[in-house]
Design a protein around this motif. Structure first.
Motif, short mmCIF file in Angstrom:
data_model
loop_
_atom_site.label_atom_id
_atom_site.label_comp_id
_atom_site.label_asym_id
_atom_site.label_seq_id
_atom_site.Cartn_x
_atom_site.Cartn_y
_atom_site.Cartn_z
N MET A 138 0.84 -1.18 0.00
CA MET A 138 0.00 0.00 0.00
C MET A 138 0.89 1.24 0.00
O MET A 138 1.80 1.35 0.80
CB MET A 138 -0.89 -0.01 1.24
N HIS A 139 0.61 2.15 -0.90
CA HIS A 139 1.38 3.39 -0.99
C HIS A 139 0.54 4.55 -0.49
O HIS A 139 -0.67 4.58 -0.65
CB HIS A 139 1.79 3.67 -2.43
N SER A 140 1.21 5.52 0.12
CA SER A 140 0.53 6.72 0.58
C SER A 140 1.16 7.93 -0.08
O SER A 140 2.37 8.08 -0.09
CB SER A 140 0.64 6.85 2.10
N ASN A 141 0.33 8.78 -0.65
CA ASN A 141 0.82 10.02 -1.26
C ASN A 141 0.62 11.22 -0.36
O ASN A 141 0.82 12.34 -0.77
CB ASN A 141 0.14 10.24 -2.60
N ILE A 142 0.20 10.97 0.89
CA ILE A 142 0.01 12.07 1.83
C ILE A 142 1.37 12.52 2.34
O ILE A 142 2.09 11.73 2.93
CB ILE A 142 -0.88 11.65 3.02
N PRO A 143 1.75 13.77 2.10
CA PRO A 143 3.03 14.24 2.62
C PRO A 143 3.01 14.21 4.15
O PRO A 143 2.10 14.72 4.77
CB PRO A 143 3.13 15.68 2.12
N SER A 144 3.98 13.57 4.72
CA SER A 144 4.07 13.48 6.17
C SER A 144 5.53 13.44 6.58
O SER A 144 6.41 13.30 5.75
CB SER A 144 3.34 12.23 6.68
N SER A 145 5.75 13.58 7.87
CA SER A 145 7.08 13.40 8.44
C SER A 145 7.00 12.21 9.39
O SER A 145 6.11 12.15 10.23
CB SER A 145 7.52 14.64 9.22
N VAL A 146 7.91 11.26 9.22
CA VAL A 146 7.98 10.11 10.10
C VAL A 146 9.27 10.27 10.90
O VAL A 146 10.37 10.27 10.33
CB VAL A 146 7.98 8.78 9.32
N VAL A 147 9.12 10.44 12.21
CA VAL A 147 10.25 10.70 13.10
C VAL A 147 10.52 9.47 13.95
O VAL A 147 9.65 9.02 14.69
CB VAL A 147 9.98 11.93 14.00
N PHE A 148 11.74 8.95 13.86
CA PHE A 148 12.17 7.81 14.66
C PHE A 148 13.01 8.33 15.82
O PHE A 148 13.95 9.09 15.61
CB PHE A 148 13.00 6.85 13.80
N ALA A 169 12.40 23.89 13.62
CA ALA A 169 13.33 24.49 12.67
C ALA A 169 13.40 23.69 11.38
O ALA A 169 13.49 24.26 10.29
CB ALA A 169 14.72 24.58 13.31
N LEU A 170 13.33 22.39 11.48
CA LEU A 170 13.40 21.51 10.31
C LEU A 170 12.13 21.56 9.47
O LEU A 170 12.17 21.38 8.26
CB LEU A 170 13.66 20.07 10.76
N ARG A 171 11.01 21.85 10.11
CA ARG A 171 9.71 21.77 9.43
C ARG A 171 9.11 23.13 9.08
O ARG A 171 7.91 23.25 8.90
CB ARG A 171 8.74 20.99 10.30
N THR A 172 9.92 24.16 8.93
CA THR A 172 9.37 25.48 8.60
C THR A 172 8.61 25.47 7.28
O THR A 172 7.71 26.26 7.06
CB THR A 172 10.48 26.55 8.54
N ASP A 173 8.97 24.54 6.40
CA ASP A 173 8.30 24.44 5.10
C ASP A 173 7.19 23.39 5.11
O ASP A 173 6.67 23.04 4.05
CB ASP A 173 9.32 24.09 4.01
N ALA A 174 6.83 22.89 6.27
CA ALA A 174 5.91 21.75 6.34
C ALA A 174 4.68 22.04 7.21
O ALA A 174 4.17 21.15 7.87
CB ALA A 174 6.65 20.54 6.88
N VAL A 175 4.21 23.25 7.19
CA VAL A 175 3.03 23.61 7.98
C VAL A 175 1.85 22.74 7.56
O VAL A 175 1.56 22.61 6.37
CB VAL A 175 2.68 25.10 7.82
N ARG A 207 1.72 19.53 7.71
CA ARG A 207 2.17 18.16 7.38
C ARG A 207 2.07 17.30 8.64
O ARG A 207 2.64 17.64 9.67
CB ARG A 207 3.60 18.19 6.87
N PRO A 208 1.37 16.18 8.59
CA PRO A 208 1.26 15.32 9.77
C PRO A 208 2.61 14.77 10.19
O PRO A 208 3.49 14.57 9.36
CB PRO A 208 0.35 14.18 9.32
N VAL A 209 2.76 14.54 11.49
CA VAL A 209 3.97 13.94 12.04
C VAL A 209 3.60 12.59 12.64
O VAL A 209 2.66 12.49 13.43
CB VAL A 209 4.61 14.82 13.13
#
Length: 103
Positions: free
Chosen positions: A1-11, A80-86, A88-90
């Motif tokens: 299954m592929h997802s095209n929803i832009p997100s950030s996955v933080v480990f 700071a890393l996500r200033t361009d990702a308002v 975007r789910p985390v």
């Protein structure tokens, strides 16, 4: 299954862990989130976050930050890393102490 929803996955690793070694299988050269997740989450930003989670060192002082201090540093670094990702789910993937830092 592929997802095209832009997100950030933080480990976020746990106690005595490492931002890349924790997520790297024995015999592999890179963390599995980097090698496997882009196939199923092509628009996701994959982040392996590191912090000093060592409580014992034989040759130097162990980490002195509290869980709250690690959490505040994480929030500031992600901000700071996500200033361009308002908007975007985390998605957090955590282990051990990393769960307490996220909490």
């Amino acid at each position: 299954m592929h997802s095209n929803i832009p997100s950030s996955v933080v480990f976020l690793h746990g106690l005595t862990g490492h931002r890349e070694k924790t997520w790297t299988a024995e015999g592999e050269t890179e963390p599995w989130p980097r090698s496997l997740l882009p196939k199923d989450l092509p628009t996701a930003r994959i982040i392996t976050y590191g912090y000093d989670a060592n409580v014992l060192h034989l040759t130097r002082v162990a980490g002195q930050n509290t869980v709250r201090e690690h959490a505040m540093t994480l929030i500031n670094d992600l901000g700071a890393l996500r200033t361009d990702a308002v908007g975007r789910p985390v998605i957090f993937v955590v282990h051990s102490l990393g769960g307490l830092v996220i909490q």
